[in-house]
Design an enzyme around this catalytic site. Structure first.
Site, short mmCIF file in Angstrom:
data_model
loop_
_atom_site.label_atom_id
_atom_site.label_comp_id
_atom_site.label_asym_id
_atom_site.label_seq_id
_atom_site.Cartn_x
_atom_site.Cartn_y
_atom_site.Cartn_z
N ARG A 230 -5.70 4.48 -8.74
CA ARG A 230 -7.10 4.56 -8.30
C ARG A 230 -7.23 4.92 -6.83
O ARG A 230 -8.07 5.73 -6.44
CB ARG A 230 -7.79 3.21 -8.55
CG ARG A 230 -8.20 2.99 -9.99
CD ARG A 230 -8.86 1.63 -10.12
NE ARG A 230 -7.82 0.61 -10.09
CZ ARG A 230 -7.54 -0.20 -11.10
NH1 ARG A 230 -8.24 -0.14 -12.21
NH2 ARG A 230 -6.58 -1.09 -11.01
N ARG B 58 2.53 -1.58 0.43
CA ARG B 58 3.11 -2.86 0.80
C ARG B 58 4.26 -2.57 1.76
O ARG B 58 4.99 -1.58 1.59
CB ARG B 58 3.66 -3.59 -0.44
CG ARG B 58 2.59 -4.22 -1.33
CD ARG B 58 1.91 -5.40 -0.67
NE ARG B 58 0.94 -6.07 -1.52
CZ ARG B 58 -0.38 -5.92 -1.45
NH1 ARG B 58 -0.91 -5.09 -0.58
NH2 ARG B 58 -1.17 -6.61 -2.23
N GLU C 267 5.04 -9.51 7.39
CA GLU C 267 3.70 -9.52 7.98
C GLU C 267 3.43 -10.92 8.51
O GLU C 267 3.57 -11.87 7.76
CB GLU C 267 2.65 -9.17 6.93
CG GLU C 267 2.61 -7.69 6.66
CD GLU C 267 1.51 -7.26 5.71
OE1 GLU C 267 0.52 -8.01 5.56
OE2 GLU C 267 1.64 -6.18 5.13
N HIS D 81 -3.00 -4.96 8.28
CA HIS D 81 -3.35 -5.04 6.86
C HIS D 81 -4.88 -5.04 6.69
O HIS D 81 -5.47 -6.04 6.23
CB HIS D 81 -2.72 -6.29 6.23
CG HIS D 81 -2.54 -6.17 4.75
ND1 HIS D 81 -1.43 -6.62 4.09
CD2 HIS D 81 -3.34 -5.65 3.78
CE1 HIS D 81 -1.56 -6.40 2.79
NE2 HIS D 81 -2.72 -5.80 2.58
C1 DGY Z 1 -4.88 -5.84 -1.91
O1 DGY Z 1 -5.98 -5.75 -2.44
O2 DGY Z 1 -3.85 -5.95 -2.57
C2 DGY Z 1 -4.85 -5.81 -0.43
O3 DGY Z 1 -3.56 -5.75 0.06
C3 DGY Z 1 -5.62 -6.95 0.18
O4 DGY Z 1 -5.09 -8.15 -0.22
#
Ligand code: DGY
Length: 324
Positions: free
Chosen positions: A155, A236, A265, A284
């Protein structure tokens, strides 16, 4: 009837907290500072809402024999031990879809900032070094008509492709299952990883974190990239081997990188990556807008309350069999 025991790992907006508190006894970690491992903090729970990627381990789960639902405020749930939840019949909720456009906007923000030196430009002016118009400083790379390689065309990747096409970019994508429908609809081109890395001026990462994607961008992959290319990781942190990235940026093997996520992180303040001037790091922020975070919290609340009552989660990542 006694209320459900619920723990929320980060402060949520007052109205969300108040709604949950109508049906639950809520304990919430009230600061944004680092939370100790959850199991050390809390009494046995019926429901848990994670809002900061805190690890939900088998040990933590074992301390709560009545735990019915883990509700993640976010789409990724790699911090939750899915197998341990499955074995215990615990539902996992998440917030897919609602953050795709917002995260795609941030991807473009990072891509544009890195290619057009937005951060060094600001530092230059703030340091009072802008003394005259200098036509020879801070040259960047064109984004328009460049080639973008999207790794992980879900998405968010799809939403990034749409934005990139508006910049007249050529868009390549890599995904385990090829999407002929999107190729037809958008005009994006499928490429294998090697082709994509060799051909792209910009590479953006949107894969979930799994064993397969851990360090999927490492020394060998960075060596395939152009020395003018820019890497954006908004997936990630562990998807990119940071030591290999450091070497590639230091040696000019690639031109730059922008990271919205890191490993770990936060990055330690003395991490070598932080000394590089061809790297941007954001803490993030992919889905961090007022509108989107409110939607995410609302969806997570709905998942939590449904899971506590043993109902179908509206946005389930893992749904145990419901009793008839
Ligand atoms: C997610 O939606 O996975 C983002 O990293 C925020 O937590």
């Amino acid at each position: 009837m006694s209320k459900f025991n619920v723990f929320i790992t980060r402060p949520v907006r007052e109205e969300i907290h108040a709604k949950i508190a109508e049906e639950c006894e809520v304990d919430m970690w009230h600061t944004s500072a680092i939370l100790p491992p959850i199991a050390e903090k809390i009494p046995p729970l019926d429901g848990l809402m994670t809002y900061g990627h805190e690890l939900v381990t088998p040990e933590m789960i074992a301390t709560s024999p009545n735990l019915k639902v883990v509700s993640v405020v976010g789409v990724g749930y790699d911090h939750v031990h899915v197998e341990a939840c499955r074995e215990r019949g615990i539902a996992i909720g998440h917030t897919p879809g609602v953050l795709s456009d917002t995260t795609a906007d941030m991807t473009m923000a990072l891509l544009l900032a890195a290619s057009r030196n937005v951060v060094p430009a600001d530092k230059h002016v703030q340091a009072k070094q802008w003394l005259y118009y200098d036509p020879n400083i801070l040259w960047g790379y064109d984004v328009h008509h460049a080639t973008l390689g999207i790794v992980g065309m879900g998405r968010i990747g799809y939403a990034v492709a749409k934005r990139a096409l508006a910049f007249d970019m050529r868009v390549l994508y890599y995904k385990r299952e090829r999407r002929h429908d999107w190729e037809e609809e958008l005009g994006v081109e499928y490429a294998d990883m090697e082709q994509l890395l060799q051909t792209s001026d910009f590479v953006t990462l949107h894969v979930p974190l799994t064993e397969e994607t851990t360090h999927m961008i490492s020394k060998a992959e960075l060596e395939l990239m152009k020395d003018t290319a820019i890497l954006v990781n908004i997936a990630r942190g562990p998807v990119v081997d940071h030591y290999a990235l450091y070497d590639a940026l230091k040696e000019g093997q690639i031109a730059g990188a922008a990271l919205d996520v890191t490993e770990p992180e936060p990055l330690n303040t003395d991490h070598p990556l932080l000394g590089l001037d061809n790297l941007i790091v954001a803490p993030h922020l992919g889905s961090a807008t007022i509108q989107t975070r409110m939607k995410m919290m609302t969806m997570a609340m709905e998942n939590l309350l449904a899971g506590l009552k043993g109902e179908q989660l509206p946005y389930a990542a893992l749904q145990p069999n419901l009793s008839p």
